[in-house]
Design a protein around this motif. Structure first.
Motif, PDB file in Angstrom:
ATOM      1  N   GLY A  72       0.821  -1.212   0.000  1.00 56.39           N
ATOM      2  CA  GLY A  72       0.000   0.000   0.000  1.00 56.39           C
ATOM      3  C   GLY A  72       0.852   1.258   0.000  1.00 56.39           C
ATOM      4  N   LEU A  73       1.943   1.239   0.736  1.00 53.07           N
ATOM      5  CA  LEU A  73       2.836   2.400   0.751  1.00 53.07           C
ATOM      6  C   LEU A  73       3.510   2.586  -0.606  1.00 53.07           C
ATOM      7  N   ARG A  74       3.910   1.498  -1.215  1.00 58.37           N
ATOM      8  CA  ARG A  74       4.538   1.612  -2.532  1.00 58.37           C
ATOM      9  C   ARG A  74       3.565   2.212  -3.547  1.00 58.37           C
ATOM     10  N   ARG A  75       2.309   1.804  -3.473  1.00 56.30           N
ATOM     11  CA  ARG A  75       1.308   2.381  -4.379  1.00 56.30           C
ATOM     12  C   ARG A  75       1.110   3.865  -4.097  1.00 56.30           C
ATOM     13  N   ALA A  76       1.135   4.243  -2.805  1.00 57.53           N
ATOM     14  CA  ALA A  76       0.984   5.654  -2.448  1.00 57.53           C
ATOM     15  C   ALA A  76       2.136   6.476  -2.994  1.00 57.53           C
ATOM     16  N   PHE A  77       3.350   5.939  -2.915  1.00 58.76           N
ATOM     17  CA  PHE A  77       4.509   6.650  -3.456  1.00 58.76           C
ATOM     18  C   PHE A  77       4.401   6.786  -4.970  1.00 58.76           C
ATOM     19  N   ALA A  78       3.971   5.708  -5.630  1.00 60.64           N
ATOM     20  CA  ALA A  78       3.828   5.762  -7.084  1.00 60.64           C
ATOM     21  C   ALA A  78       2.782   6.789  -7.488  1.00 60.64           C
ATOM     22  N   ALA A  79       1.684   6.860  -6.732  1.00 59.61           N
ATOM     23  CA  ALA A  79       0.634   7.821  -7.048  1.00 59.61           C
ATOM     24  C   ALA A  79       1.089   9.254  -6.826  1.00 59.61           C
ATOM     25  N   ALA A  80       2.123   9.428  -5.979  1.00 56.84           N
ATOM     26  CA  ALA A  80       2.636  10.779  -5.716  1.00 56.84           C
ATOM     27  C   ALA A  80       3.475  11.305  -6.866  1.00 56.84           C
ATOM     28  N   GLY A  81       3.760  10.450  -7.852  1.00 52.12           N
ATOM     29  CA  GLY A  81       4.481  10.957  -9.011  1.00 52.12           C
ATOM     30  C   GLY A  81       5.490   9.997  -9.581  1.00 52.12           C
ATOM     31  N   GLY A  82       5.995   9.061  -8.761  1.00 55.77           N
ATOM     32  CA  GLY A  82       6.982   8.115  -9.254  1.00 55.77           C
ATOM     33  C   GLY A  82       8.310   8.781  -9.543  1.00 55.77           C
ATOM     34  N   GLY A  83       9.257   7.999 -10.001  1.00 56.07           N
ATOM     35  CA  GLY A  83      10.548   8.567 -10.374  1.00 56.07           C
ATOM     36  C   GLY A  83      11.506   8.625  -9.209  1.00 56.07           C
ATOM     37  N   PRO A  84      12.716   9.149  -9.473  1.00 56.49           N
ATOM     38  CA  PRO A  84      13.773   9.158  -8.457  1.00 56.49           C
ATOM     39  C   PRO A  84      13.494  10.092  -7.289  1.00 56.49           C
ATOM     40  N   GLY A  85      12.569  11.035  -7.450  1.00 53.29           N
ATOM     41  CA  GLY A  85      12.302  11.980  -6.370  1.00 53.29           C
ATOM     42  C   GLY A  85      11.307  11.493  -5.353  1.00 53.29           C
ATOM     43  N   VAL A  86      10.860  10.250  -5.464  1.00 51.43           N
ATOM     44  CA  VAL A  86       9.851   9.698  -4.572  1.00 51.43           C
ATOM     45  C   VAL A  86      10.498   8.631  -3.690  1.00 51.43           C
ATOM     46  N   PRO A  87      10.076   8.498  -2.429  1.00 51.88           N
ATOM     47  CA  PRO A  87      10.674   7.474  -1.551  1.00 51.88           C
ATOM     48  C   PRO A  87      10.608   6.086  -2.164  1.00 51.88           C
ATOM     49  N   GLN A  88      11.601   5.302  -1.850  1.00 49.83           N
ATOM     50  CA  GLN A  88      11.668   3.917  -2.294  1.00 49.83           C
ATOM     51  C   GLN A  88      11.633   3.010  -1.068  1.00 49.83           C
ATOM     52  N   LEU A  89      10.783   1.998  -1.119  1.00 53.63           N
ATOM     53  CA  LEU A  89      10.669   1.034  -0.029  1.00 53.63           C
ATOM     54  C   LEU A  89      10.923  -0.352  -0.613  1.00 53.63           C
ATOM     55  N   ARG A  90      12.002  -0.990  -0.157  1.00 57.43           N
ATOM     56  CA  ARG A  90      12.346  -2.288  -0.723  1.00 57.43           C
ATOM     57  C   ARG A  90      12.861  -3.224   0.367  1.00 57.43           C
ATOM     58  N   TRP A  91      12.843  -4.508   0.017  1.00 55.83           N
ATOM     59  CA  TRP A  91      13.389  -5.546   0.905  1.00 55.83           C
ATOM     60  C   TRP A  91      14.840  -5.790   0.519  1.00 55.83           C
ATOM     61  N   THR A  92      15.733  -5.730   1.483  1.00 56.49           N
ATOM     62  CA  THR A  92      17.163  -5.848   1.194  1.00 56.49           C
ATOM     63  C   THR A  92      17.710  -7.251   1.431  1.00 56.49           C
TER      64      THR A  92
END
Length: 263
Positions: A72-92
């Motif tokens: 859900g957070l990843r979708r929220a970030f994508a909806a905010a505009g996407g691209g390098p200027g948006v937070p990235q949430l990943r599993w390391t």
């Protein structure tokens, strides 16, 4: 902080960008974001995230819930505009890692307090007090207000103490600048909100005394002593008792421009 996006924690969690408010989902999903934001770019293991959100009693299917909130957070970030200027949430592999985001108001508060310390150390108390007031003004409510979980509850308590300590330091500076009458009104409100906070009572007693209200200062002490006895079964601490004794004997040192305040 990501370009165009601003995140704040000194009050209810707030996310905003060029398009306005960025919706981060339901309260528990917002709590996930707040916990990860506070890691400041460090990965957080799955187990630690679950513990931060639910403690020792996680719900059934908790893994599915965590995955749901992360998605859900990843979708929220994508909806905010996407691209390098948006937070990235990943599993390391070792944990969830949030990058490209920071609590802007926390950073700004820290910067203001750093400038205030520099001004204080340079003898510019007026500027130090002003900057401390600006740092206080960044607060919009309790830290991460309304978000549940053991980790955020502990952070809320820690930040409440930091907020009070800054308030006390700023009011001490106000008194040193001779703003006694203004301080009385604010300190009355603060003592009412924090009746067992002896430092605030100490400052209120001094402000009253230096405003020509010696009897009112003594009354503040007696009321504090009664509250402490009822709530804690104890006597006021040594700093408060010492100030009370100095007021009783009308110590001339209390009227100096910059009295030696308790630490």
């Amino acid at each position: 902080m990501a370009d165009g996006l601003r995140f704040e924690l000194l009050g209810p969690l707030r996310a905003s960008g060029p398009r306005g408010e960025v919706p981060l989902g339901a309260p528990r999903q917002r709590a996930v974001f707040a916990v990860l934001l506070l890691q400041e770019g460090r990965p957080l293991s799955y187990a630690a995230l679950v513990d931060a959100l639910w403690g020792e009693e996680p719900p059934a299917h908790v893994r599915n819930l965590v995955q749901k909130y992360v998605s859900g957070l990843r979708r929220a970030f994508a909806a905010a505009g996407g691209g390098p200027g948006v937070p990235q949430l990943r599993w390391t592999g070792s944990g969830y890692l949030l990058t490209g985001a920071e609590a802007a108001d926390v950073r700004e508060r820290l910067a203001l307090l750093g400038r205030a310390r520099v001004a204080r150390d340079a003898g510019d108390l007026r500027t130090a007090v002003r900057l401390a007031g600006e740092a206080e003004a960044l607060w919009r409510g309790e830290f991460a207000e309304g978000l549940a979980g053991p980790f955020l509850a502990a952070e809320r308590l820690r930040w409440a103490e930091k907020r009070l300590m800054l308030l006390e330091a700023r009011l001490e500076g106000e008194l040193r600048l001779g703003r006694y009458h203004e301080c009385v009104h604010e300190l009355v409100r603060q003592v009412a909100a924090h009746p067992l906070r002896e430092r605030l009572v100490w400052l209120l007693m001094l402000a009253r005394y230096r405003s020509g209200q010696a009897s009112a200062a003594l009354t503040e002490f007696e009321e504090a002593r009664r509250r402490i006895a009822v709530e804690m079964g104890a006597d006021p601490g040594p700093a408060l008792r010492a100030l009370h004794e100095r007021i009783l004997r009308q110590d001339p040192g209390l009227l100096l421009a910059e009295p030696a305040l308790v630490s």
